[in-house]
Enzyme design. Structure first.
Site, short mmCIF file in Angstrom:
data_model
loop_
_atom_site.label_atom_id
_atom_site.label_comp_id
_atom_site.label_asym_id
_atom_site.label_seq_id
_atom_site.Cartn_x
_atom_site.Cartn_y
_atom_site.Cartn_z
N ASN A 1 96.81 -2.06 4.02
CA ASN A 1 98.20 -2.52 4.01
C ASN A 1 98.83 -1.86 2.81
O ASN A 1 98.41 -2.12 1.69
CB ASN A 1 98.28 -4.04 3.82
CG ASN A 1 97.62 -4.79 4.95
OD1 ASN A 1 97.79 -4.44 6.11
ND2 ASN A 1 96.85 -5.80 4.61
N ARG B 1 123.98 2.46 16.60
CA ARG B 1 124.61 1.15 16.42
C ARG B 1 124.74 0.83 14.93
O ARG B 1 123.91 1.25 14.12
CB ARG B 1 123.84 0.08 17.19
CG ARG B 1 122.73 -0.60 16.45
CD ARG B 1 121.80 -1.28 17.41
NE ARG B 1 120.45 -1.17 16.89
CZ ARG B 1 119.80 -2.17 16.27
NH1 ARG B 1 120.37 -3.33 16.12
NH2 ARG B 1 118.59 -1.99 15.83
N SER C 1 99.07 -6.94 -1.69
CA SER C 1 99.16 -7.90 -2.79
C SER C 1 99.27 -7.22 -4.15
O SER C 1 99.51 -7.88 -5.14
CB SER C 1 97.92 -8.79 -2.77
OG SER C 1 96.76 -7.99 -2.84
N HIS D 1 95.95 3.31 -11.53
CA HIS D 1 96.84 2.28 -11.02
C HIS D 1 98.13 2.86 -10.44
O HIS D 1 98.73 2.28 -9.53
CB HIS D 1 97.16 1.31 -12.16
CG HIS D 1 97.94 0.11 -11.74
ND1 HIS D 1 97.36 -1.01 -11.18
CD2 HIS D 1 99.28 -0.15 -11.78
CE1 HIS D 1 98.30 -1.90 -10.90
NE2 HIS D 1 99.47 -1.40 -11.26
N GLN E 1 90.91 -2.02 2.79
CA GLN E 1 89.94 -3.08 3.07
C GLN E 1 89.03 -2.68 4.22
O GLN E 1 89.36 -1.80 5.02
CB GLN E 1 90.67 -4.37 3.46
CG GLN E 1 91.59 -4.90 2.38
CD GLN E 1 92.01 -6.34 2.69
OE1 GLN E 1 91.19 -7.20 3.00
NE2 GLN E 1 93.31 -6.61 2.62
N GLY F 1 102.97 -6.50 2.97
CA GLY F 1 102.20 -7.63 2.45
C GLY F 1 101.08 -7.24 1.50
O GLY F 1 100.24 -8.08 1.19
N HIS G 1 90.02 7.05 16.65
CA HIS G 1 91.43 7.33 16.36
C HIS G 1 91.95 6.43 15.24
O HIS G 1 91.49 5.31 15.07
CB HIS G 1 92.30 7.18 17.61
CG HIS G 1 92.24 5.82 18.23
ND1 HIS G 1 91.24 5.43 19.09
CD2 HIS G 1 93.06 4.74 18.11
CE1 HIS G 1 91.44 4.18 19.48
NE2 HIS G 1 92.54 3.74 18.89
N CYS H 1 96.17 -6.02 -13.82
CA CYS H 1 95.80 -5.70 -12.43
C CYS H 1 94.35 -6.10 -12.16
O CYS H 1 93.45 -5.75 -12.93
CB CYS H 1 95.99 -4.20 -12.19
SG CYS H 1 95.27 -3.65 -10.63
N HIS I 1 98.03 -1.27 -6.87
CA HIS I 1 96.85 -0.42 -7.13
C HIS I 1 96.35 0.13 -5.80
O HIS I 1 96.20 -0.61 -4.84
CB HIS I 1 95.75 -1.25 -7.82
CG HIS I 1 94.67 -0.41 -8.41
ND1 HIS I 1 94.51 -0.22 -9.76
CD2 HIS I 1 93.73 0.36 -7.81
CE1 HIS I 1 93.50 0.61 -9.96
NE2 HIS I 1 93.01 0.97 -8.79
N CYS J 1 92.13 -2.69 -11.44
CA CYS J 1 91.92 -1.62 -12.43
C CYS J 1 90.52 -1.71 -13.06
O CYS J 1 89.95 -2.80 -13.15
CB CYS J 1 92.98 -1.71 -13.53
SG CYS J 1 94.51 -0.85 -13.13
N HIS K 1 94.49 0.76 -2.75
CA HIS K 1 93.29 0.11 -2.19
C HIS K 1 93.42 -0.13 -0.71
O HIS K 1 94.52 -0.16 -0.17
CB HIS K 1 93.03 -1.23 -2.90
CG HIS K 1 94.06 -2.28 -2.59
ND1 HIS K 1 95.31 -2.29 -3.18
CD2 HIS K 1 94.05 -3.32 -1.73
CE1 HIS K 1 96.01 -3.32 -2.70
NE2 HIS K 1 95.27 -3.96 -1.81
N GLN L 1 110.37 -2.84 21.71
CA GLN L 1 111.55 -2.02 22.02
C GLN L 1 111.82 -1.09 20.86
O GLN L 1 111.57 -1.44 19.71
CB GLN L 1 112.76 -2.96 22.25
CG GLN L 1 114.04 -2.28 22.69
CD GLN L 1 114.90 -1.81 21.52
OE1 GLN L 1 114.77 -2.31 20.40
NE2 GLN L 1 115.75 -0.84 21.78
P1 H2U Z 1 95.77 -6.62 0.30
O1 H2U Z 1 96.57 -5.99 -0.80
O2 H2U Z 1 95.80 -5.83 1.57
O3 H2U Z 1 96.11 -8.08 0.46
O4 H2U Z 1 94.22 -6.57 -0.17
C1 H2U Z 1 93.78 -7.04 -1.40
C2 H2U Z 1 92.54 -7.87 -1.19
O5 H2U Z 1 91.89 -8.00 -2.45
C3 H2U Z 1 92.85 -9.26 -0.68
O6 H2U Z 1 92.18 -9.46 0.55
C4 H2U Z 1 91.35 -9.28 -2.54
C5 H2U Z 1 92.29 -10.18 -1.77
O7 H2U Z 1 91.57 -11.27 -1.21
N1 H2U Z 1 91.19 -9.61 -3.95
C6 H2U Z 1 89.95 -9.93 -4.45
O8 H2U Z 1 88.98 -9.97 -3.70
N2 H2U Z 1 89.82 -10.24 -5.78
C7 H2U Z 1 90.83 -10.24 -6.67
O9 H2U Z 1 90.64 -10.53 -7.83
C8 H2U Z 1 92.21 -9.90 -6.22
C9 H2U Z 1 92.39 -9.59 -4.77
ZN ZN Z 2 95.34 -1.39 -11.20
#
Ligand code: H2U
Ligand code: ZN
Length: 362
Positions: free
Chosen positions: A166, A40, A174, A128, A181, A172, A312, A61, A177, A64, A179, A339
């Site tokens: 993420n 499509r 942030s 970074h 969680q 999303g 998994h 950053c 760098h 870093c 990383h 879907q």
């Molecule tokens: P995400 O990129 O998945 O949002 O994860 C980054 C996490 O890092 C986010 O949960 C944390 C944010 O709260 N963070 C800190 O704890 N300290 C910081 O100075 C920047 C971001």
């Molecule tokens: Zn960095």
């Protein structure tokens, strides 16, 4: 092996070009597959591909080495991995006097219960400009070590430990760098509880481990297998909802991240590198995704028996056709059922065919 059918051995047996539904035995939900729609026209939004970072150390950053975080704490001058408590945690530890066990619901509609936990951030590398796809297998292995250690440590105090990442602006993240969680919680989250119920019901009904049996069928069929090594396999699940979604499964019966032995940890690092290079090379872009690990909840959850579970990893990447054309879970999907157009078999073919090494390292 859904509720009513055996796994398909070929494309035609999986519904061919006609719309059909596939059952996800882990979630208990169905997904609508509409292969006839893959051609499509697309006149929707084009997202500009994010620019990848080129600086080894970014003074602005928060992640870093040696830089100040948002709460004014300073990161050490670390090399390799670095773990810290999230400065903006979604879950916080219980105060000693707080009553943590769920109360009897006092109201049938307005229900709530206490929850405690802990959130950590793992920097995968001091560099970074890296992503996990561009770390060496040895460097990824040290990330796996952190997952194992943190799971083991937090599992002593909490019912559930969620390791996740993420990756990319589209999901999303942030900060570019590299990383991920870790969130630990006193209660077992909804999606995990559902997977537990589904695996338990399957074991009770058949006497077999759901994902162990699924993995063995997929290895035999091969059509949805993307890659494998001596201790792991990666497939686009029969019931995938995201276009290039994959499931990462151990070849041995392992229920939790912290039960992996040294060879399995090394094998995991190798297969992650293999998968992530395929992902990035598919559209020659830093492939965004949400990924995370599921295994048996820890004993604090009241979970007495792990035998229904198989550890998994889920990867949920949003891209569909290019670095800029993504799938949206909207409309029918938000209101009725997930879907997809591209079949899981075609997605696996594409990922299998991608050549290495990483396009930026050629
Ligand atoms: P995400 O990129 O998945 O949002 O994860 C980054 C996490 O890092 C986010 O949960 C944390 C944010 O709260 N963070 C800190 O704890 N300290 C910081 O100075 C920047 C971001
Ligand atoms: Zn960095």
């Amino acid at each position: 092996m859904g509720a009513s059918s055996r796994p398909s051995t070929s494309r035609s047996a999986s519904g061919g070009d006609k719309p059909h539904r596939r059952f996800n035995p882990l979630s208990g939900e169905w997904v609508l597959v509409s292969p006839q729609r893959t051609l499509r026209p697309w006149l929707g939004e084009l997202e500009p591909p994010p620019q990848s970072s080129t600086v080894v150390h970014d003074p602005s950053c928060y992640l870093c080495p040696s830089n100040q975080r948002m709460n004014s704490e300073r990161n050490p001058d670390y090399r390799g991995t670095f773990v810290f408590d999230n400065d903006f945690p979604a879950l916080v530890p219980a105060m000693a006097e707080e009553h943590q066990s769920p109360e009897e619901p006092s109201d049938t509609i307005f229900r709530s219960e206490p929850v405690s936990g802990c959130c950590r951030v793992i920097c995968y590398s001091h560099r970074h400009d890296r992503t996990m796809a561009r770390l060496s297998v040895e460097e990824i292995r040290s990330v796996v070590d952190v997952w194992v250690e943190e799971s083991s440590q937090l599992g002593r105090s909490y019912s559930w430990v969620q390791v996740f990442e993420n990756r990319g602006e589209a999901m999303g993240a942030s900060n570019p760098h590299p990383h991920g969680q870790i969130w630990a919680s006193s209660s077992v989250p909804s999606l995990v509880a559902r997977e537990g119920e589904q695996q338990r019901a399957y074991l009770n009904r058949t006497g077999r481990n759901l994902l162990g049996e699924y993995r063995d069928h997929e290895m035999e069929l091969g059509v949805r297998v993307v890659t494998s090594n001596e201790s792991w396999m990666v497939c686009v699940p029969y019931w995938a909802t995201w276009p290039f979604e994959v499931l990462v499964l151990p070849l041995a019966t392992v229920q939790r991240m912290d039960e992996l032995d040294g060879a399995q940890q090394a094998g995991l690092a190798a297969i992650m590198k293999d998968l992530l290079v395929r992902y990035d090379n598919l559209f020659e872009t830093s492939f965004p995704y949400s990924m995370g690990w599921h295994g048996a909840p820890y004993p604090d959850s009241g979970n007495q028996d792990d035998s229904a579970w198989l550890l998994h990893g889920h990867f949920f990447p949003p891209l569909l056709r290019s670095a800029s054309v993504r799938k949206f879970m909207v409309g029918f999907e938000l209101l009725a059922e997930a879907q997809r157009d591209l079949t899981p078999e075609d997605a696996a073919d594409r990922l299998r065919a991608v050549p290495g090494p990483h396009y930026l390292d050629r």
